[in-house]
Design an enzyme around this catalytic site. Structure first.
Site, mmCIF file in Angstrom:
data_model
loop_
_atom_site.group_PDB
_atom_site.id
_atom_site.type_symbol
_atom_site.label_atom_id
_atom_site.label_comp_id
_atom_site.label_asym_id
_atom_site.label_seq_id
_atom_site.Cartn_x
_atom_site.Cartn_y
_atom_site.Cartn_z
ATOM 1 N N HIS A 81 -28.808 -15.686 24.900
ATOM 2 C CA HIS A 81 -27.285 -15.492 25.911
ATOM 3 C C HIS A 81 -26.319 -16.251 26.572
ATOM 4 O O HIS A 81 -25.518 -16.242 26.927
ATOM 5 C CB HIS A 81 -28.347 -14.639 27.674
ATOM 6 C CG HIS A 81 -28.427 -13.109 26.752
ATOM 7 N ND1 HIS A 81 -29.272 -12.736 26.200
ATOM 8 C CD2 HIS A 81 -28.377 -12.166 28.424
ATOM 9 C CE1 HIS A 81 -28.919 -11.214 26.647
ATOM 10 N NE2 HIS A 81 -28.748 -10.801 27.225
ATOM 11 N N HIS A 135 -4.039 3.093 -3.557
ATOM 12 C CA HIS A 135 -4.400 2.386 -1.975
ATOM 13 C C HIS A 135 -3.622 1.538 -1.729
ATOM 14 O O HIS A 135 -3.080 1.260 -0.629
ATOM 15 C CB HIS A 135 -6.147 2.236 -1.686
ATOM 16 C CG HIS A 135 -5.974 1.903 -0.586
ATOM 17 N ND1 HIS A 135 -6.215 2.176 0.692
ATOM 18 C CD2 HIS A 135 -6.136 0.240 -0.302
ATOM 19 C CE1 HIS A 135 -6.577 1.752 2.200
ATOM 20 N NE2 HIS A 135 -6.802 0.549 1.047
ATOM 21 N N GLU A 155 -17.729 -3.984 24.566
ATOM 22 C CA GLU A 155 -17.021 -6.045 24.907
ATOM 23 C C GLU A 155 -15.508 -5.636 24.162
ATOM 24 O O GLU A 155 -14.214 -6.080 24.134
ATOM 25 C CB GLU A 155 -17.438 -7.116 24.277
ATOM 26 C CG GLU A 155 -18.427 -6.934 25.423
ATOM 27 C CD GLU A 155 -19.714 -6.131 24.881
ATOM 28 O OE1 GLU A 155 -20.979 -6.991 25.748
ATOM 29 O OE2 GLU A 155 -20.292 -5.857 24.202
ATOM 30 N N HIS A 188 0.678 -1.410 -0.139
ATOM 31 C CA HIS A 188 0.223 -0.046 0.322
ATOM 32 C C HIS A 188 1.000 1.289 0.110
ATOM 33 O O HIS A 188 1.243 1.741 1.157
ATOM 34 C CB HIS A 188 -1.049 0.263 1.247
ATOM 35 C CG HIS A 188 -2.208 -1.205 0.852
ATOM 36 N ND1 HIS A 188 -1.469 -2.274 1.496
ATOM 37 C CD2 HIS A 188 -3.015 -1.461 0.958
ATOM 38 C CE1 HIS A 188 -2.454 -3.463 1.570
ATOM 39 N NE2 HIS A 188 -3.535 -2.274 1.079
#
Length: 667
Positions: free
Chosen positions: A473, A260, A411, A26
């Protein structure tokens, strides 16, 4: 004296040439970022290339890791032990110049980056660690912890959701020494990002509570002025939005997606060099430019000044200095063996059934008093994860003296920030959430494992045993999914004693993260022989044995060990010779020598049964194709835990049936 632009062009040329030679990489981002990188690394960054491990160095993170040739060029030019041969071998097997930067502190690479946004979250952890340690150790006129964390990010980093989690937390915690330079070039692999990333990024960061400045990223004076203002702001983290052109200087590809992620091409490279007035051969840096970039003398002087300061500190505060040195060396206290035994004794004193999440908290209370480096936290589930110690004190805006972080419902950000804390040194981070939500954080768990970081992941509510919250859950595939991650050690203890061993082993394990898996439901405490107690730390051991060679072996983990025990006892009552093996950590068991593994799981015994309240896939390697595995290869349901266990056949009666069937199959 070379001009700033001439110095920045060295980065551009090295990046073009390395990518072209590798025919992979890149080039555009390094070329676009070269101007503001030159300002930071030559005028502001505090570092010593001769000692990359200097404790009070500034931390630098290239979050947009695809721009790796920018970092490799900077490290080579400023004097780190990264030779030109490594630049020439960019992206080649065995080279230290990987396609994306991989943690290698000996040459100045602080963290592994590549998955976009995670380097930024690591940077939040690095800055948080600096702030906490400064509060713990600095004394008037003796600021031995006093450095900044600098992060380069791109558009992709800020599109990733983790950037929101981490930067929101950074603003709330007032991480004033975190400074982020945003390469705002507006181009990604798919092209101009305006069609899918139209955020007003400066206002977004202002809403987080950051100081925000916008500059022309190719105007060195404007960048320098913005950096000075950012360093002067001590209460808020800073974002400097640097408007740049990707592939700056390339005649036909600057500002395009073609710059890129692919080589510019021989003709474009030649034309770009012509524009720069660059006449040196590939991978040759003219002496005048090389000398202007060299930071060796300035780096040695910067560290020497700190060493003088630290010498005064050590004389004035010898005990604090001793603790600081121990912690920065990641060494445990000299009385760790006694602390470990105290935790085990506290666990052995438990007699009533207890959820292992509660056992975990009991152990934390015994260990935490002896580990001032322990830094706890939870993703908004403190009361459920039981991660709070008796001595825990929350870190809040304006109060950095604590040892516990409320990460909020973040999280992913929490896990990546914990990696940054571990990377910094001086603190041992642990953080909790429900096991099912480890999915949100999985790539950060993977990165911690890739970097061999001591990050302690506390996951509770580990199965259908959590009950009424239902299948959204209830983790099913998570245990085995996490076990597939290399370098990750997973513990699923069956009672308080195994919980104590799990915590102690995780703290001692410094070559990778540990996942500590705990139940919501209460489990009975198990009786053990002295030999069995000593063998827990080997990952798998004989909990209950029979006379002679077993006819059958049952393996179990966590909440299913006590269920298996009842099934084994029932089989024994019918005259069967059955051995019960508790396997709290398959990774450690697999690492034992062949003789030990054979002593636990004799190859001659084929009638084997494994039981775990999760997917069955990985257990076949222990029981063989003729064995039996009791588990769940489907999602759970909402209901009370005992009802669910019966509904899905995770019962002592089923264990007994499987034992008898396995034995019958061998006759």
């Amino acid at each position: 004296m070379p001009t700033r632009r001439e110095l920045a062009n060295v980065i551009r040329v090295l990046s073009m040439d390395a990518v072209q030679l590798a025919n992979s990489g890149h080039p555009g981002a390094p070329m676009g970022m070269a101007d503001f990188a030159e300002v930071l690394w030559r005028d502001f960054l505090k570092y010593n290339p001769a000692n990359p491990h200097w404790w009070d160095r500034d931390r630098f993170v290239l979050s947009n890791g695809h721009a790796s040739m920018l970092l490799y060029s900077l490290l080579h030019l400023t004097g780190y032990p990264l030779g030109m041969d490594e630049i020439k071998h960019f992206r080649q097997l065995g080279s230290r110049t990987s396609g994306h930067p991989e943690r290698d502190l000996d040459i100045g690479i602080e963290t592994t980056t590549g998955p976009l946004g995670q380097g930024l979250a690591n940077g939040v952890g690095l800055a948080l660690a600096e702030k906490i340690l400064a509060t713990h150790f600095n004394r008037p006129e003796l600021p031995i912890v006093d450095h900044h964390t600098w992060v380069f990010v791109g558009d992709g980093c800020l599109m990733e959701g983790i950037s929101h989690e981490a930067c929101s937390l950074a603003g709330t915690l007032e991480l004033g020494k975190l400074i982020v330079l945003y390469d705002h070039n507006g181009i990604s692999i798919d092209g101009n990002v305006a069609g899918w990333f139209a955020d007003d990024t400066p206002r977004r960061f202002e809403a987080y509570g950051w100081q925000v400045q916008s500059v022309d990223g190719h105007d060195a004076d404007a960048v320098a002025q913005a950096i000075r203002a950012a360093k002067a702001e001590t209460a808020r983290p800073s974002l400097i939005s640097c408007k740049t052109v990707i592939g700056w200087g390339a005649p036909t590809k600057a500002g395009t997606k073609e710059a890129h992620g692919e080589p510019l091409g021989v003709e474009e490279v030649a034309a770009t060099k012509l524009r720069f007035g660059w006449t040196a051969p590939p991978f040759v840096v003219p002496a005048e430019l090389k000398a202007a970039w060299d930071h060796t003398a300035a780096g040695r002087a910067a560290e020497a000044g700190w060493q003088q300061l630290y010498g005064r500190y050590r004389s004035a505060y010898p005990q604090l200095a001793e603790q600081f040195e121990r912690r920065m060396a990641n060494a445990l206290p000299t009385d760790w063996a006694q602390t470990r035994q105290a935790a085990l004794s506290a666990a052995q004193a438990v007699s009533a059934p207890q959820a292992t999440r509660a056992s975990s908290q009991l152990v934390l209370n015994a260990i935490g008093v002896a580990l001032p480096e322990f830094l706890g936290g939870s993703a908004d589930l403190t009361g459920s994860n039981n991660t709070l110690q008796k001595i825990s004190r929350s870190i809040e805006p304006g109060d950095d003296a604590g040892n516990y972080i409320h990460y909020g419902v973040r999280e992913f950000g929490m896990t990546a920030a914990m990696s940054g804390i571990a990377l910094h040194g001086g603190l041992v981070p642990y953080g909790g959430t429900f096991l099912t939500f480890s999915d949100y954080a999985r790539n950060a768990v993977r990165m911690a494992a890739l970097m061999h970081l001591r990050v302690l992941l506390v996951y509770t509510h580990d199965s259908i045993g959590l009950g009424e919250d239902g299948p959204t859950h209830q983790p099913i595939e998570h245990l085995n999914s996490l076990r597939l991650i290399p370098n990750l050690t997973l513990w699923r203890p069956a009672d308080a004693v195994e919980s104590a061993v799990a915590w102690s082993e995780a703290i001692e394990h410094q070559s990778g993260p540990s996942a500590l898996i705990f139940t919501r439901q209460a489990l009975p405490q198990l009786a053990r022989t002295t030999a069995a107690l000593a063998a827990i730390r080997r990952g798998g051991y004989v909990l209950l044995d029979c006379e002679g060679l077993p006819e059958s072996i049952v393996l179990a983990t966590g909440s299913e060990v006590s269920i298996a025990l009842e099934g084994v006892k029932a089989a024994t009552a019918q005259g069967r010779r059955v051995r019960l093996v508790s396997m709290p950590c398959t990774e450690l068991f697999d690492a034992q020598d062949a003789a030990y593994r054979e002593s636990v799981l004799p190859a001659a015994v084929h009638a084997r049964v494994a039981i775990e309240a999760g997917t069955t896939g990985l257990w076949w390697r222990y029981v063989g194709l003729s064995g039996r595995v009791i588990g769940l290869d489907h999602f759970g349901a909402s209901g009370k835990a005992p009802d669910l266990y019966r509904q899905f056949g995770i019962t002592a009666e089923h264990v007994l049936q499987a034992i008898l069937e396995a034995i019958a199959g061998e006759t």
